[in-house]
Scaffold this active site. Structure first.
Site, PDB file in Angstrom:
ATOM      1  N   HIS A   1       0.813  -1.221   0.000  1.00  0.00           N
ATOM      2  CA  HIS A   1       0.000   0.000   0.000  1.00  0.00           C
ATOM      3  C   HIS A   1       0.846   1.271   0.000  1.00  0.00           C
ATOM      4  CE1 HIS A   1       1.105   0.033   4.199  1.00  0.00           C
ATOM      5  NE2 HIS A   1       0.571   1.249   4.310  1.00  0.00           N
TER       6      HIS A   1
ATOM      7  N   HIS B   1       1.474   6.770  -0.692  1.00  0.00           N
ATOM      8  CA  HIS B   1       0.599   5.930   0.137  1.00  0.00           C
ATOM      9  C   HIS B   1      -0.723   5.761  -0.606  1.00  0.00           C
ATOM     10  CE1 HIS B   1      -1.981   4.724   3.470  1.00  0.00           C
ATOM     11  NE2 HIS B   1      -0.867   4.439   4.159  1.00  0.00           N
TER      12      HIS B   1
END
Length: 162
Positions: A69, A84
């Site tokens: 992620h 992110h």
């Protein structure tokens, strides 16, 4: 010819590029206090309308989180940037992400670093915002100050460093 290219950009600035096609969102409007209050650093978010995620800078990949992620990057000038993907997506154990880079890879704003399964994020009740955070403490000057549509690779701001 490289000399002229270097003269165009000030030596203490690093261009930040959009990481995807979508809506530019100021960091203060992200629905996560850690990011909106700049606890990790200043930055911005893109609310993507496509699965492709590109690098916001030229440099090298410093880390790919095991849950896929988040990806750490370092510019040629030493500025550290975190990409992110999504909010609270660490809980999904990497399922909605396909990462195309590994630690040590050289990247540019035209390098596709990942794909996100936007439908899976919706099904999981997770926001798809892609955050770009300067984690090494530099000041950022944004050319875009409100939510507007941007394309991948558009310059959306500059990091000013010493």
């Amino acid at each position: 010819m490289n000399l002229f290219k270097k003269l165009k950009k000030k030596p203490n600035e690093l261009n930040l590029h959009s990481v995807s096609n979508g809506l530019f969102v100021p960091i203060s409007e992200v629905k996560d206090d850690v990011f909106s209050q700049k606890m990790l650093g200043d930055g911005f978010a893109i609310r993507p309308n496509t699965k492709e995620v590109y690098s916001p800078i030229s440099g090298v990949v410093t880390s790919v989180f095991p849950t896929k992620h988040a990806i750490g990057l370092k510019s040629e000038t030493g500025v550290e940037v975190l990409v992110h993907m999504g909010i609270d997506t660490v809980e999904l154990q990497g399922k909605p992400f396909e990462v195309f880079v590994k630690e040590g890879d050289t990247i540019t704003p035209s390098t596709k670093i990942a794909d996100m399964d936007l439908a899976m994020l919706v099904e999981s009740n997770k926001q798809s915002d892609i955050l770009v955070i300067a984690t090494s403490g530099e000041a950022i000057d944004f050319q875009i100050t409100s939510s507007v549509e941007v394309s991948a690779n558009d310059v959306v701001g500059n990091i000013i460093f010493n």
